[in-house]
Write a protein that holds these residues in place. Structure first.
Motif, PDB file in Angstrom:
ATOM      1  N   LEU B 126       0.837  -1.205   0.000  1.00 51.16           N
ATOM      2  CA  LEU B 126       0.000   0.000   0.000  1.00 51.16           C
ATOM      3  C   LEU B 126       0.870   1.253   0.000  1.00 51.16           C
ATOM      4  O   LEU B 126       1.960   1.257   0.569  1.00 51.16           O
ATOM      5  N   ARG B 127       0.370   2.304  -0.636  1.00 51.55           N
ATOM      6  CA  ARG B 127       1.085   3.570  -0.626  1.00 51.55           C
ATOM      7  C   ARG B 127       0.538   4.433   0.512  1.00 51.55           C
ATOM      8  O   ARG B 127      -0.676   4.599   0.644  1.00 51.55           O
ATOM      9  N   VAL B 128       1.431   4.941   1.326  1.00 47.80           N
ATOM     10  CA  VAL B 128       1.054   5.613   2.568  1.00 47.80           C
ATOM     11  C   VAL B 128       1.530   7.063   2.584  1.00 47.80           C
ATOM     12  O   VAL B 128       2.718   7.320   2.373  1.00 47.80           O
ATOM     13  N   ALA B 129       0.609   7.999   2.815  1.00 43.45           N
ATOM     14  CA  ALA B 129       1.000   9.401   2.982  1.00 43.45           C
ATOM     15  C   ALA B 129       0.786   9.810   4.434  1.00 43.45           C
ATOM     16  O   ALA B 129      -0.261   9.511   5.016  1.00 43.45           O
ATOM     17  N   VAL B 130       1.778  10.458   5.020  1.00 39.90           N
ATOM     18  CA  VAL B 130       1.667  10.932   6.392  1.00 39.90           C
ATOM     19  C   VAL B 130       1.627  12.457   6.375  1.00 39.90           C
ATOM     20  O   VAL B 130       2.566  13.113   5.921  1.00 39.90           O
ATOM     21  N   LEU B 131       0.502  13.013   6.825  1.00 39.45           N
ATOM     22  CA  LEU B 131       0.375  14.465   6.913  1.00 39.45           C
ATOM     23  C   LEU B 131       0.244  14.824   8.393  1.00 39.45           C
ATOM     24  O   LEU B 131      -0.085  13.975   9.217  1.00 39.45           O
ATOM     25  N   ALA B 132       0.495  16.064   8.697  1.00 37.65           N
ATOM     26  CA  ALA B 132       0.392  16.473  10.094  1.00 37.65           C
ATOM     27  C   ALA B 132      -0.407  17.753  10.182  1.00 37.65           C
ATOM     28  O   ALA B 132      -0.353  18.594   9.286  1.00 37.65           O
ATOM     29  N   ILE B 133      -1.157  17.871  11.246  1.00 42.80           N
ATOM     30  CA  ILE B 133      -1.887  19.118  11.475  1.00 42.80           C
ATOM     31  C   ILE B 133      -1.509  19.610  12.854  1.00 42.80           C
ATOM     32  O   ILE B 133      -1.595  18.893  13.833  1.00 42.80           O
ATOM     33  N   ASP B 134      -1.042  20.819  12.889  1.00 46.26           N
ATOM     34  CA  ASP B 134      -0.569  21.392  14.140  1.00 46.26           C
ATOM     35  C   ASP B 134      -1.107  22.809  14.228  1.00 46.26           C
ATOM     36  O   ASP B 134      -0.548  23.728  13.651  1.00 46.26           O
ATOM     37  N   PRO B 135      -2.231  22.989  14.942  1.00 48.17           N
ATOM     38  CA  PRO B 135      -2.876  24.305  14.957  1.00 48.17           C
ATOM     39  C   PRO B 135      -1.933  25.385  15.482  1.00 48.17           C
ATOM     40  O   PRO B 135      -2.061  26.547  15.139  1.00 48.17           O
ATOM     41  N   SER B 136      -0.970  25.011  16.311  1.00 45.76           N
ATOM     42  CA  SER B 136      -0.079  26.022  16.877  1.00 45.76           C
ATOM     43  C   SER B 136       0.810  26.625  15.798  1.00 45.76           C
ATOM     44  O   SER B 136       1.324  27.726  15.952  1.00 45.76           O
ATOM     45  N   PRO B 158       9.946   3.880  -0.834  1.00 43.50           N
ATOM     46  CA  PRO B 158       9.418   4.488  -2.058  1.00 43.50           C
ATOM     47  C   PRO B 158       7.889   4.542  -2.068  1.00 43.50           C
ATOM     48  O   PRO B 158       7.297   5.256  -2.872  1.00 43.50           O
ATOM     49  N   LEU B 159       7.253   3.788  -1.185  1.00 40.31           N
ATOM     50  CA  LEU B 159       5.787   3.770  -1.150  1.00 40.31           C
ATOM     51  C   LEU B 159       5.214   4.816  -0.186  1.00 40.31           C
ATOM     52  O   LEU B 159       3.999   4.981  -0.099  1.00 40.31           O
ATOM     53  N   ALA B 160       6.114   5.476   0.557  1.00 37.70           N
ATOM     54  CA  ALA B 160       5.624   6.422   1.567  1.00 37.70           C
ATOM     55  C   ALA B 160       5.938   7.864   1.188  1.00 37.70           C
ATOM     56  O   ALA B 160       6.902   8.140   0.477  1.00 37.70           O
ATOM     57  N   PHE B 161       5.083   8.755   1.653  1.00 37.47           N
ATOM     58  CA  PHE B 161       5.284  10.191   1.429  1.00 37.47           C
ATOM     59  C   PHE B 161       4.985  10.893   2.753  1.00 37.47           C
ATOM     60  O   PHE B 161       3.898  10.743   3.307  1.00 37.47           O
ATOM     61  N   ILE B 162       5.956  11.628   3.260  1.00 43.40           N
ATOM     62  CA  ILE B 162       5.775  12.299   4.548  1.00 43.40           C
ATOM     63  C   ILE B 162       5.858  13.794   4.336  1.00 43.40           C
ATOM     64  O   ILE B 162       6.772  14.284   3.690  1.00 43.40           O
ATOM     65  N   ARG B 163       4.903  14.495   4.871  1.00 47.11           N
ATOM     66  CA  ARG B 163       4.863  15.938   4.672  1.00 47.11           C
ATOM     67  C   ARG B 163       4.673  16.618   6.019  1.00 47.11           C
ATOM     68  O   ARG B 163       3.707  16.317   6.727  1.00 47.11           O
TER      69      ARG B 163
END
Lengths: 371, 371
Positions: B126-136, B158-163
């Motif tokens: 599976l291709r996995v994207a990791v996003l983050a939300i940080d209201p601060s 190669p299957l992961a994308f981290i932002r």
């Protein structure tokens, strides 16, 4: 104005009846009746002038107080303007009371407590106003709190004034109305304003935003109860009152009080420089009631000395301004004819994944700023 | 574009350097150099066309994905328009992933869990994207989450994308950017989107509003911990994961799991038709990781069958629309020159008790609607 003896045909709630009566007479009779009717209706809707209301409220006359509040509660544009002129004039006479917010879990006995506490304050010679805020009334249009029938004794006291929760409407709705009622009561010389709320949803945060001292009424059995209560509400309270601390329940209540004190010790205080504590009292035996009033007096004295008391009131006014701006922005936007026309279509497109949210918002704002 | 070998004088970050070099040459040389410089800068700032980005994202090319996200994150008006055109074109290709929100108390091991869980999913192809939300980050302008250095292994896959978390800005700020990044990742063919957040304030409510499945990472010792955690957050979770269930801690973790299950049993489920439960897992031994993925797959399958899954996504889009309308209203209002001029004075008058809030709001809106 004698509403009981008013001629039947001038019933402002039934214009048809009025017309049918007019039609029965001669032309001249009808014309005279019509003019009379208009004059009479004008008298009803016009009511006392702003000046009369101003003088009446400042003199502490209950009937004028009630009419002034009714005026601020009206949803008509004309009444709104009139109410604002009145409030503007009354403003220099406000702010002298202690504003106390009261919430509690259902069954905690809020009405009984308010009646007992209110009667105690009246016995001290203080004038007590009881207002209610019920956010649900902006939906139902009705009011479930501040009901005089629930506080029979207090309602009879010449020193007390009880006003049920207003219903919603324009510009800030139920919250604006409660705040403005509070100011009018202060101008009328009430020393203590008690604002009660139902213990659900966001109402605690709203009430915390308009009072000096906020208390939470609970019952015994803190352990179980705490898990069913939003920790956030406990953090808002300047005092937690374990109610019904009498008879066989007293020992239990004292234990619950210690449990709450233990928890409060670990929380951020609701008011800077004030350690929120748990107290116990009984509306039956009156035990703890005078101590509670002593606590509130100390709270005000300390807060006045440190400046925290006045700083909070200023901050509350500021927050109120900003929340009313948001309310008004929403009102203007969602009642704009361009938005009313476009929104349903765009909303469906967004929900169906056919349009990005940001581009839908762009289209809407083009309409909003067109006129 | 070879940024390493670009001529020194065309450094767009240092226009003075550029000018000083130009001044040294002959008039003709300068003119040629100037034109060349402009062309070069144009190439840098213009970047790929919308069409190139569209094709690149759909082809799943990571560099185009990153550039597309950068475009949506830009605060410039021109980029905003471009990003919206791109998103509008990508929209039909979005929505195929499972969107998973992850929060947890500090120290619960969110990064370690995401790395382990992400690696497991990559191992499944599976291709996995990791996003983050940080209201601060809308205040600090920085970003503390989604840091690649915290997920070294996953970052190399190669299957992961981290932002990392975007910073604030216009029209919905950090939340809009995270949502739009999510859509772009979906268009790029990512199967699983993991959105992590810090476990503070309102971020959980916001993240719940953009994901299908929401999980809360906790440690052992539920009893004490629960009292220090907002009950509201537990109510948002589709699963509570007792993390670090390994070694001597395992027995404890299982006990904690039962305690949470007991509590969850009494709460309203976060998702209609789904009984939220507690699970235990270890990022060290991998125990429980595959079961957790199985649970999420069942969640999606059931929700798809009952319609709850798609209904929630529609409702989320709708809520997003309304929250962006509010953001935009505030932006327009508080940046309006009439408001910028008048607000400070009125605010002071309101805070000093010299003007009623409602009349201040009236004055402000007269200014707002003047042009």
């Amino acid at each position: 104005m004698d509403l009981e003896n008013k001629p039947e045909w001038s019933d402002p709630n039934n214009p048809d009846l009025c017309l049918s009566v007019i039609r029965k007479g001669t032309a001249q009779e009808n014309s005279q009746a019509f003019v009379k009717n208009i004059r009479f209706q004008k008298r009803i809707t016009a009511g006392p002038t702003i000046n009369e209301l101003y003088e009446g409220v400042l003199a502490g006359e209950r009937s004028f107080l009630a009419r002034a509040i009714t005026l601020t509660e009206s949803n008509s544009e004309q009444h709104f303007q009139k109410a604002q002129s009145l409030l503007q004039r009354l403003l220099p006479h406000t702010g002298q009371s202690i504003r106390i917010g009261i919430t509690g879990v259902p069954g905690a006995g809020k009405s009984t407590f308010i009646e007992t506490f209110g009667m105690y304050l009246c016995a001290l010679g203080l004038r007590v106003a009881v207002l209610a805020i019920d956010p649900s009334s902006s939906i139902t249009g009705g009011s479930i709190l501040g009901d005089k029938t629930r506080m029979e004794q207090l309602a009879k006291s010449p020193l007390a004034f009880i006003r049920p929760s207003p219903s919603g409407g324009k510009l800030g709705g139920v919250h604006r109305k409660t705040r403005e009622s509070m100011l009018i009561c202060e101008a009328a010389g009430y020393n203590v304003i008690l604002i009660e709320t139902v213990g659900v949803g966001q109402s605690e945060v709203i009430i915390r935003g308009m009072v000096d001292f906020f208390m939470l009424l609970v019952l015994t059995g803190a352990g179980d109860e705490l898990q069913g209560m939003k920790k956030g509400i406990i953090e808002l309270a300047d005092a937690i009152i374990v109610h019904k601390a009498d008879g066989t329940n007293k020992e239990n209540a004292l234990r619950t009080k210690s449990e709450y004190n233990r928890i409060l010790h670990f929380l951020q205080p609701a008011t800077k420089g004030w350690q929120s504590k748990a107290y116990s009292c009984s509306s039956l035996t009156m035990e703890g009631i005078s101590d509670l009033w002593g606590t509130i007096c100390t709270f005000k004295k300390n807060g006045k000395a440190s400046g925290v008391f006045d700083d909070r009131r200023k901050a509350q006014s500021r927050e109120w301004l900003y929340s009313m701006i948001t309310d008004q922005l929403h009102f203007q936007f969602f009642h704009h004819p361009g938005i009313v026309n476009e929104l349903p279509k765009l909303e469906n497109e967004v929900m169906a994944g056919e349009k990005t949210v940001a581009s839908a918002v762009e289209v809407l704002f083009k309409h909003f700023f067109q006129n």
